[in-house]
Design an enzyme around this catalytic site. Structure first.
Site, mmCIF file in Angstrom:
data_model
loop_
_atom_site.group_PDB
_atom_site.id
_atom_site.type_symbol
_atom_site.label_atom_id
_atom_site.label_comp_id
_atom_site.label_asym_id
_atom_site.label_seq_id
_atom_site.Cartn_x
_atom_site.Cartn_y
_atom_site.Cartn_z
ATOM 1 N N GLU A 275 0.911 -1.273 0.036
ATOM 2 C CA GLU A 275 -0.045 0.070 0.127
ATOM 3 C C GLU A 275 0.830 1.326 0.035
ATOM 4 O O GLU A 275 0.483 2.391 -0.641
ATOM 5 C CB GLU A 275 -0.942 -0.090 1.160
ATOM 6 C CG GLU A 275 -2.381 0.322 0.952
ATOM 7 C CD GLU A 275 -3.442 0.267 2.019
ATOM 8 O OE1 GLU A 275 -2.808 0.139 3.081
ATOM 9 O OE2 GLU A 275 -4.666 0.428 1.743
ATOM 10 N N HIS A 296 8.554 -26.873 -1.455
ATOM 11 C CA HIS A 296 7.986 -27.992 -2.082
ATOM 12 C C HIS A 296 6.967 -27.283 -3.238
ATOM 13 O O HIS A 296 6.201 -28.164 -3.615
ATOM 14 C CB HIS A 296 7.417 -29.142 -1.156
ATOM 15 C CG HIS A 296 8.258 -29.421 -0.215
ATOM 16 N ND1 HIS A 296 9.142 -30.618 -0.398
ATOM 17 C CD2 HIS A 296 8.804 -29.031 0.974
ATOM 18 C CE1 HIS A 296 10.099 -30.937 0.761
ATOM 19 N NE2 HIS A 296 9.776 -29.825 1.622
ATOM 20 N N LYS A 408 -14.032 0.643 -4.782
ATOM 21 C CA LYS A 408 -14.945 1.196 -3.703
ATOM 22 C C LYS A 408 -16.012 1.818 -4.186
ATOM 23 O O LYS A 408 -17.333 1.839 -3.997
ATOM 24 C CB LYS A 408 -14.124 1.763 -2.492
ATOM 25 C CG LYS A 408 -13.501 1.122 -1.508
ATOM 26 C CD LYS A 408 -12.999 2.204 -0.493
ATOM 27 C CE LYS A 408 -12.045 1.510 0.558
ATOM 28 N NZ LYS A 408 -11.484 2.427 1.278
HETATM 29 O O1 PA5 Z 1 -3.260 1.863 5.929
HETATM 30 C C1 PA5 Z 1 -4.277 2.247 5.697
HETATM 31 O O2 PA5 Z 1 -4.507 3.513 5.715
HETATM 32 C C2 PA5 Z 1 -5.472 1.369 5.414
HETATM 33 O O3 PA5 Z 1 -5.006 -0.026 5.088
HETATM 34 C C3 PA5 Z 1 -6.687 1.179 6.384
HETATM 35 O O4 PA5 Z 1 -5.765 1.005 7.611
HETATM 36 C C4 PA5 Z 1 -7.646 0.294 6.170
HETATM 37 O O5 PA5 Z 1 -8.090 0.642 4.929
HETATM 38 C C5 PA5 Z 1 -8.860 0.307 7.192
HETATM 39 O O6 PA5 Z 1 -9.199 1.747 7.388
HETATM 40 P P1 PA5 Z 1 -10.250 2.128 8.445
HETATM 41 O O7 PA5 Z 1 -9.465 2.154 9.707
HETATM 42 O O8 PA5 Z 1 -10.414 3.670 8.097
HETATM 43 O O9 PA5 Z 1 -11.220 1.382 8.545
#
Ligand code: PA5
Length: 417
Positions: A275, A296, A408
């Protein structure tokens, strides 16, 4: 202590490393000085901001109350809101502490029904963790669990609900209106960088993890990374190695170890790098290797297939467990193992894998003295800081995630949001 070992020593590789390392020195200095541009995402850089003594003491007290009353603790959260805690809990949960059950990370009715089934007959506490509380998975799971708790505990249900959200969020409002316990989600830290805050630390503490030692490990790693010059700085060296591999055409990094207790930590690491780095058509794709099992399966591709993978091993030095192979008098041709400890057999398998794989690809090892809370703290800080440096070298913003919004839009449209 953590130590970064590089297994490849070809002259050309070392020369290119030295060049890349000297070209990027400014990256380390800029990162340490703090960047205005990223100020709203860098609350994790100083562990004192969200994991100071007051915060740790408060979490220890809350966790101890929960441990006294709960048989099970449901962690509702997805991505950065559950990966760090789950990584440590699955490796180090203490006996006699509440079972930690995960929700808010799936939309599968089968999985959700299974999760609800596990709660039957147990005393339940719930912690909903969400930064902006718009994410579908935790939002939907929280609804189901609030209803479940209300049916079981009536008006007393609110005493069993903790929500971790940002100040001013709709999640905080739910807490105020309904009497839930509210914990602050750092507004200046993105989910995947929140291991050392209320987000990661409360569930860990409920599972009996020594969060004080974990924070200490992170704090000492920070000190080391801020004090050490580029050539001795393990985060800077790791970031340079990754970028060198990338430059040479390696597009996949496999984090691998021979210790199954790292299984869920890999998920945290995968999210952190995918990310943070995978954007603007750049990035190294992070994957995990559970050895020796996967030698394996994917082992064939790694040794012999298209050369796009490099490997980073996690290795624990402390001899923590033992199990000896005894002869049983039958002829099975495994007598060469007689009297040997599985600890040593597993180590030999690791060493042999490095010997074989380094002929094909760059291989690194992050070695740690022990598999404990302190070293998880060290690893969280090390990888977060190294990821930030690596992103800077690659020229991408380590703290946003514009790519996860695309699906989304379609999903919310389809669901009539
Ligand atoms: O690192 C990030 O910002 C994302 O992966 C969030 O942690 C994830 O999308 C969850 O978001 P939220 O805490 O708003 O539900």
């Amino acid at each position: 202590m953590l130590n970064l070992i590089v297994h490849n020593h070809e002259e050309e590789w070392e020369k290119e490393y030295r060049e890349l390392s000297s070209q990027n020195r400014k990256v380390l200095e800029t990162a340490k000085a703090g960047e205005k541009e990223y100020a709203d995402s860098q609350g994790w850089l100083d562990t004192e901001e969200w994991a100071n003594e007051t915060a740790v003491r408060h979490l220890e007290k809350l966790a101890s109350e929960i441990r006294q009353n709960a048989d099970a603790f449901v962690l509702i959260g997805v991505g950065g809101s559950n990966n760090a805690a789950r990584g440590v809990i699955k490796a180090l949960q203490q006996a006699g502490t509440p079972e930690i059950i995960y929700a808010g990370n799936t939309l599968s009715p089968h999985a959700l029904n299974h999760m609800l089934k596990k709660l039957e007959g147990k005393s339940i506490y719930v912690n909903c963790i969400a930064k902006n509380f718009e994410t579908l998975e935790p939002g939907a799971s929280f609804r189901i669990l609030r209803k479940y708790l209300k049916e079981r505990y009536g008006n007393k249900a609110s005493e069993r609900i903790i929500a971790t959200g940002t100040t001013g969020s709709s999640l905080e409002k739910l807490c105020v209106d309904n009497g839930y316990t509210f914990l602050e989600f750092p507004d200046n830290v993105g989910g995947r960088y929140t291991a050392l805050s209320n987000v990661g630390l409360l569930p860990m503490a409920v599972a009996g993890i020594d969060i004080r030692m974990l924070v200490q490990g992170a704090k000492e790693m920070r000190k080391e990374l801020y004090e050490k010059a580029a050539e001795d700085n393990i985060a800077y060296r790791y970031a340079c190695m990754r970028n060198l591999c990338y430059k040479q055409g390696y597009r996949i990094e496999m984090l691998a170890s021979f210790e199954p207790r790292f299984r869920y930590f890999y998920k945290w690491w995968i999210q952190l790098f995918a990310e943070s780095e995978g954007k603007d058509n750049k990035g190294i794709f992070p994957v995990a290797g559970e050895y020796s099992e996967e030698l394996h399966s994917v082992g064939q591709f790694l040794q012999d297939g298209f050369p796009i993978v490099f490997e980073t091993f996690l290795d624990v030095k402390e001899h923590q467990d033992s199990l000896f192979v005894e002869p049983d008098g039958l002829t099975d041709y495994f007598d060469y193992l007689n009297g040997k400890d599985f600890w040593c057999i597993n180590k030999k398998a690791y060493e042999a894998t490095v010997m074989a794989h380094k002929e094909k690809m760059p291989c690194l090892t992050l070695e740690m003295d022990a598999l404990d809370a302190y070293h998880f703290g060290q690893m969280f800080y090390f990888f977060q800081f190294a990821c930030y440096l690596s992103c800077k070298m690659m020229g991408v913003n380590a703290f946003d995630q514009p790519g996860v919004e695309a699906y989304k839009k379609w999903m919310f449209e389809a669901l009539g949001k």
